[in-house]
Design a protein around this motif. Structure first.
Motif, PDB file in Angstrom:
ATOM      1  N   GLY A 164       0.820  -1.208   0.000  1.00  0.00           N
ATOM      2  CA  GLY A 164       0.000   0.000   0.000  1.00  0.00           C
ATOM      3  C   GLY A 164       0.853   1.257   0.000  1.00  0.00           C
ATOM      4  O   GLY A 164       0.588   2.215  -0.743  1.00  0.00           O
ATOM      5  N   TYR A 178       2.310   1.782  -3.471  1.00  0.00           N
ATOM      6  CA  TYR A 178       1.319   2.289  -4.428  1.00  0.00           C
ATOM      7  C   TYR A 178       1.015   3.757  -4.195  1.00  0.00           C
ATOM      8  O   TYR A 178       0.974   4.549  -5.120  1.00  0.00           O
ATOM      9  N   ILE A 179       0.794   4.095  -2.916  1.00  0.00           N
ATOM     10  CA  ILE A 179       0.374   5.474  -2.669  1.00  0.00           C
ATOM     11  C   ILE A 179       1.526   6.433  -2.925  1.00  0.00           C
ATOM     12  O   ILE A 179       1.332   7.570  -3.352  1.00  0.00           O
ATOM     13  N   ILE A 205      -6.159   1.593  -3.374  1.00  0.00           N
ATOM     14  CA  ILE A 205      -5.177   1.779  -2.310  1.00  0.00           C
ATOM     15  C   ILE A 205      -5.879   1.895  -0.962  1.00  0.00           C
ATOM     16  O   ILE A 205      -5.440   1.317   0.037  1.00  0.00           O
ATOM     17  N   ILE A 258      -6.712  -1.471   0.175  1.00  0.00           N
ATOM     18  CA  ILE A 258      -5.532  -2.199   0.660  1.00  0.00           C
ATOM     19  C   ILE A 258      -5.247  -1.798   2.107  1.00  0.00           C
ATOM     20  O   ILE A 258      -5.038  -2.649   2.978  1.00  0.00           O
ATOM     21  N   PHE A 259      -5.279  -0.499   2.376  1.00  0.00           N
ATOM     22  CA  PHE A 259      -5.021  -0.053   3.748  1.00  0.00           C
ATOM     23  C   PHE A 259      -6.115  -0.527   4.693  1.00  0.00           C
ATOM     24  O   PHE A 259      -5.843  -0.901   5.833  1.00  0.00           O
TER      25      PHE A 259
END
Lengths: 111, 500
Positions: B178, B181-182, B210, B213-214
């Motif tokens: 995550g 990605y972020i 995202i 995911i978090f």
């Protein structure tokens, strides 16, 4: 290049998932090691690969982003420590239970 | 700039390191750890007051004078400092309970060091304002928790701790994914900067992925449906004081992270993300309490109750109105205190009866009235009988749900009421089986007099819960102030990025 790296990460994650889902303690540990390698490679890739020179002030006009490398370094150290602990624990579990088969290490409902 | 913000992280770390040197001398260890946790408590309560005083401006500290968003910042807004103060309180009483119950062998095997390292990680996770730093503090906390959960090394513990570790390591990997990605999408990891950038980019498909995911990562740590499966067994292994600490603090770190990320960063597509949280909260409540009803072992019942309470706390974020969030904050405060008390009483009961199986206990109230009635009050507060503290949290959540007024919100209000009833049923079952009824022929392992020592650290916590219930008016005002602060992300963003 980034596309290739992302595909590689996908491959690593696939193998790691397979290993984590197997029954042997050691394979699960190896799966987790691969998982963390995949994640580290992903961070490196997400920062953008080889876009410029070394990030030294005044040396060049275009720098490579140094932050992902700093992040990976931290993450590698952490996963190294945790993996070492996990290995010792897996070994101890194997010694005490006399099996490395996770099917036999399942918890039963009437303990 | 406020250098004191570093204290809740630095104090337990140093105490933990110092304790390593005195590992064979229990008396010195106890003295140092009491002094350390008192200092921690004073520092964190002071911070909570300071954050309350400077209501509109958040306390920040840029570490190493690296200006945000480039360096790591510690941010003490009202929510974070309140939780740090509660961690201090629970830490102190856990320590006092550990003196009575943990046993010499564990004390000589670095128990107190890891206890303080755990607090370091928890406080750091509450205070940090940087996503990657949050990951690091998560790991600090988790590594200590791995040690504490397997500490003692019984057969059961080894087996379950391995699974606990694997689950948490997978969650940590997802956290890293995550973060990667972020960082690729926004180019920053500072939470305030992220909040601003996500607002500018617009929360479309990519950022929603995202966000989820978090959500998965934090839900795994916070034991949400359907990711709670690891909890009931893993928490049944270690001694009561460790379980109490985990129940009171570790799951709260997961919930706090959801609070942070879904009231600060991912707030632009609430139709999608917050609806998911709402549904998950409802399912978590239901499945948690059903699990509790299916068990006959005190520890396991309480472990499932941890899960059902997580749902209540997440409900406020899903509803996303000032009243609901205030109720959630109030509920978190109540839950941290009462969970610790509940697990302490369960631990004491286990010591007295020599078993945690409800079928083998009966009539302990006759021989151990103090323990019995203390458990009763704790259970009542936990279930939410007025005027104890649990009631007002649930009341606020119900009001908040009705105020929001969508169909889903009404369904969840119904779920809250139903689950509360089932909570009452499961807690009453413990009380009826273990304390009420005729005395069975097994002798209690320790006498009433000896059990008083175990109860001493519990009484202040129960008293705190009663005070929180009776003084719910000012307490709720405080929670509403916190809700106002976190529902206006610009306060947080300005405080971090203005570079004071």
């Amino acid at each position: 290049m980034e596309i290739l790296m992302v595909l590689l990460v996908g491959l690593i994650f696939t193998v790691a998932t397979y290993l984590v889902l197997t029954k042997s303690l050691l394979r699960v540990v190896l799966g987790l090691v691969l998982f963390s390698h995949g994640a580290h490679t992903l961070i490196l890739t997400m920062g953008g690969l080889g876009t410029g020179d070394a990030p030294i002030l005044g040396a060049s006009e275009t720098y490579t982003d140094p932050l992902p490398q700093a992040l990976i370094l931290t993450a590698i150290v952490i996963s190294f420590g945790v993996t070492a602990f996990l290995l010792v624990m897996a070994y101890r579990t194997y010694k005490v239970h006399k099996t490395d088969d996770l099917d036999q290490l399942r918890g039963s409902s009437d303990e | 700039m406020n250098n004191l913000l570093l204290l809740p992280v630095v104090i337990p770390m140093f105490i933990g390191v110092i304790l390593i040197f005195f590992v064979k001398n229990i008396r010195v260890q106890r003295a140092i750890s009491v002094i350390g946790s008192l200092a921690l408590l004073i520092a964190s309560v002071y911070l909570a007051f300071a954050a309350y005083e400077s209501n509109s401006q958040v306390l920040t500290l840029e570490l190493g004078n690296w200006q945000a968003p480039f360096g790591i910042v510690l941010v003490g807004d009202m929510l974070a400092t309140l939780l740090v103060a509660l961690a201090g309180i629970v830490g102190l009483f856990s320590l006092l309970f550990a003196f009575q119950s943990i046993g010499e062998e564990r004390e000589k095997s670095y128990f107190y060091s890891f206890f303080f390292f755990l607090l370091t990680g928890v406080n750091g996770a509450f205070l940090t304002g940087d996503l990657f730093n949050l990951f690091v503090f998560f790991e600090v906390m988790l590594i200590s928790s791995y040690v504490l959960i397997v500490h003692g090394g019984t057969k059961f513990q080894l087996r379950e701790s391995f699974k606990y570790m694997v689950i948490n390591m997978v969650a940590s990997i997802f956290f890293l994914v995550g973060v990667a990605y972020i960082y690729a999408v926004t180019g920053t990891l500072n939470m305030a900067d992220l909040a601003e950038k996500v607002g500018v980019i617009g929360q479309d498909g990519m950022l929603n992925v995202i966000a989820i995911i978090f959500l998965i990562v934090f839900a795994m740590k916070g034991a949400f449906f359907p990711l709670y499966f690891w909890l009931p067994n893993a928490y049944a292994g270690p001694p009561a004081v460790v379980t109490a600490l985990f129940a009171a603090l570790l799951t709260k770190v997961g919930i706090y992270s959801i609070f942070r990320s879904f009231t600060l960063i991912f707030i632009h597509d609430r139709e999608f993300t917050h609806t998911i949280i709402l549904i998950l909260a409802g399912l978590t409540m239901i499945f948690g309490v059903l699990g509790a009803l299916s068990q006959f072992n005190i520890n396991r019942i309480l472990n499932f109750q941890i899960i059902s309470q997580v749902g209540f706390m997440a409900l406020g974020i899903g509803l996303y109105s000032p009243l609901a969030i205030a109720a959630s904050v109030y509920y978190i405060v109540h839950d941290i205190i009462i969970k610790a008390a509940l697990f302490f009483t369960a631990g004491a009961t286990e010591k007295v009866a020599g078993t945690s199986d409800l079928k083998k206990m009966s009539g302990l109230l006759k021989t151990h009235p103090w323990l019995g009635w203390l458990f009763f009050i704790t259970a009542m507060s936990f279930v939410g009988i007025p005027p104890l503290s649990g009631f007002f949290g649930k009341f606020g959540l119900v009001l908040g749900g009705i105020e929001v007024g969508t169909t889903l919100a009404y369904i969840l209000v119904a779920v809250v009421l139903l689950v509360s009833l089932l909570n009452l049923l499961s807690m009453m079952r413990i009380f009826m089986k273990a304390f009420w009824g005729e005395k069975n022929d097994t002798e209690p392992k320790i006498t009433n007099k000896q059990s008083i020592g175990l109860l001493r650290p519990i009484i202040p916590l129960v008293a705190l819960s009663i005070v929180l219930g009776l003084g719910s008016e000012p307490a709720f005002q405080y929670a509403l102030a916190i809700a106002d602060q976190i529902l206006d992300p610009s306060i947080y963003i300005d405080a971090v990025l203005s570079g004071k």
